[in-house]
Design a protein around this motif. Structure first.
Motif: not given
Ligand SMILES: Cc1ncc(COP(=O)(O)O)c(C=O)c1O
Length: 469
Positions: A130-132, A156, A210, A238, A240-241, A268, A270-271, A278
């Motif tokens: 994941g990006g996290q 975020y 975010n 960062d 994701p969007y 990521t 994820s979105k 993950r």
């Molecule tokens: C700005 C931002 N960075 C990182 C993440 C982490 O996302 P993930 O770990 O699912 O890739 C999110 C998830 O909501 C996010 O909004």
């Protein structure tokens, strides 16, 4: 902080913490206190931990999560692709993989980044959980206790506990409708320099931020990159969007403007595919990438090989852009519904952003309303949002809230906003009774209906975060 809507039980999300365990009591904690590392003092539970338990209840409408609508992914496709992974790559998919990620997956990432105008080579990428994990690894690699990180204000909410855990000093820079105020950033950097401090990195979500939903203008992107270059500062972008755009034309990511010198890029799946996989990634200058990779070895050896094979199969058998196109259409409609509902139900004194993409709207209420307190009232009406304070490390954001529009359908969105509007209006009436002020007349119905292509709709744009005190 991300809150799942599913009635089937608690699920943690991109900004969430696990739950389900009984809360630790003070005396439990005392027994172990001497054993904990100093850094655990900076580890704060995300404000949403308790909220998550509540919003997992089926009767609660949660506009608090940051979840994509995974039901948009055809379940037949999921089954077919999983079967292909099982038949074609079973032994490899079940095996450990390289820490940096599978080469085949890296070619998928190269395609995704090219879609947003970024040229990257496979050996400039690190596949992550994941990006996290990128945020965590960047902190692990760069931050000693007391080091400075510069971030947007609001930032975020999922990064807040990470910055805390590494004991960083976070300086938050105000934003407006064009994203981070780079002029204020420059002033803050000058101030820090006078104090003999240099930030380890600047953290930004420049596109469909975010939680604020705003996008950094092209001019500011150039200025930020110029600043980073002149002062030799790393920037963590960062993103994701970026591919979830509903209006207007795309802007180049910082990574494309910088050409891999000062920008660490976080991407990521994820979105644009599914957060349950993950899988995310970092692209960074060589020496930084090497350290991130070493940090990752100590964290999890490698990201899910099974998940990586799944994504490779997905890219080989489907057009990965199709799901994104479907998500864009779905979320665009939901964003418009939320904007209309806000215009209908929120008092005149409130304001909110009109995002051209992403998943969030940031609303700010009259100063005398505290959204952390308001949340308790909202939960009694079975509706939830993220209070603005979760996006600050210094107590600001008290009158703001983050609202998510991606995961529930149009009727539920309308009902959710109406319920929040009800509790907000009660507070406005109470305040006017107590202070003898007259509340403004109701907002005219079409005031905030989105105008195609407009950045701001009828709303006044990004409430500048109010400083505590
Ligand atoms: C700005 C931002 N960075 C990182 C993440 C982490 O996302 P993930 O770990 O699912 O890739 C999110 C998830 O909501 C996010 O909004």
């Amino acid at each position: 902080m991300t809150i799942d809507e599913t009635p089937r039980g608690p699920v943690t999300g991109g900004e969430s913490h696990g739950m389900g365990r009984p809360r630790t009591t003070a005396s439990d904690l005392e027994r172990y206190a001497a054993l904990f590392a100093r850094r655990t003092r900076g580890m704060k539970s995300s404000a949403m931990r308790d909220l998550m338990a509540i919003t997992a209840r089926p009767e609660v409408i949660s506009l608090a999560g940051g979840l994509p609508d995974t039901s948009a992914f055809p379940s037949d496709d999921l089954a077919a692709l999983m079967t292909r992974v099982a038949t074609n790559a079973s032994a490899r998919a079940l095996q450990y993989g390289p820490t940096d990620g599978l080469l085949e997956l890296k070619s998928c990432i190269v395609q995704v980044m090219a879609e947003e105008g970024m040229a990257v080579a496979a050996d400039e990428l690190l596949v992550t959980t994941g990006g996290q994990q990128v945020i965590d690894l960047v902190c692990k690699t760069l931050i000693d206790p007391g080091d400075v990180i510069v971030a947007e204000g609001p930032t975020y909410p999922g990064a807040v506990p990470t910055f805390g855990a590494y004991e960083a000093d976070v300086v938050q820079i105000e934003m407006d409708a064009d994203g981070m105020r780079v002029d204020l950033l420059e002033q803050a950097l000058d101030r820090l320099e006078r104090d003999g401090r240099t930030p380890k990195f600047i953290y930004t979500v420049p596109t469909f931020q975010n939680p604020a939903g705003v996008t950094m203008s092209l001019e500011r992107r150039h200025r930020l990159i110029r600043l980073a270059t002149q002062r030799e500062l790393l920037v963590l972008e960062d993103n994701p969007y970026g591919l979830l755009r509903y209006d207007g034309s795309p802007l180049p990511p910082l990574y494309a403007l910088d050409r891999g010198e000062y920008v660490i890029y976080l991407g990521t799946f994820s979105k644009i595919l599914a957060p349950g996989l993950r899988l995310g990634w970092a692209a960074a200058p060589g020496p930084v990438l090497e350290k991130l990779s070493l940090g990752k070895q100590g964290t999890d050896l490698c990201s899910s090989t099974f998940g990586q094979h799944f994504v490779v199969e997905y890219f080989a058998r489907r057009d990965w852009r199709d799901l994104i196109a479907a998500l864009r259409a779905l979320y665009r409609g939901r964003r418009d519904t939320m904007l209309e509902a806000l215009a209908e139900h929120f008092p005149r004194e409130s304001e909110w952003t009109r995002p051209a993409g992403g998943l969030f709207i940031w609303a700010t209420l009259p100063e005398y309303i505290d959204t952390t307190d308001l949340l308790a009232r909202a939960l009694r009406e079975h509706v939830a949002f993220v209070p603005g304070r979760a996006a600050f490390l210094d107590g600001r954001g008290g009158a703001s809230m983050r609202l998510n529009f991606s995961v529930v359908g149009v009727a539920v969105l309308q009902e959710g906003v109406a319920r929040i509007g009800k509790v907000v209006n009660e507070q406005v009436r109470l305040y006017s009774t107590l202070t003898g002020t007259v509340p403004g007349p109701p907002r005219e119905r079409p005031a905030n209906v989105p105008q195609p292509g407009s950045q701001a709709g009828g709303a006044r744009i990004v409430p500048l975060p109010r400083r505590a005190g």
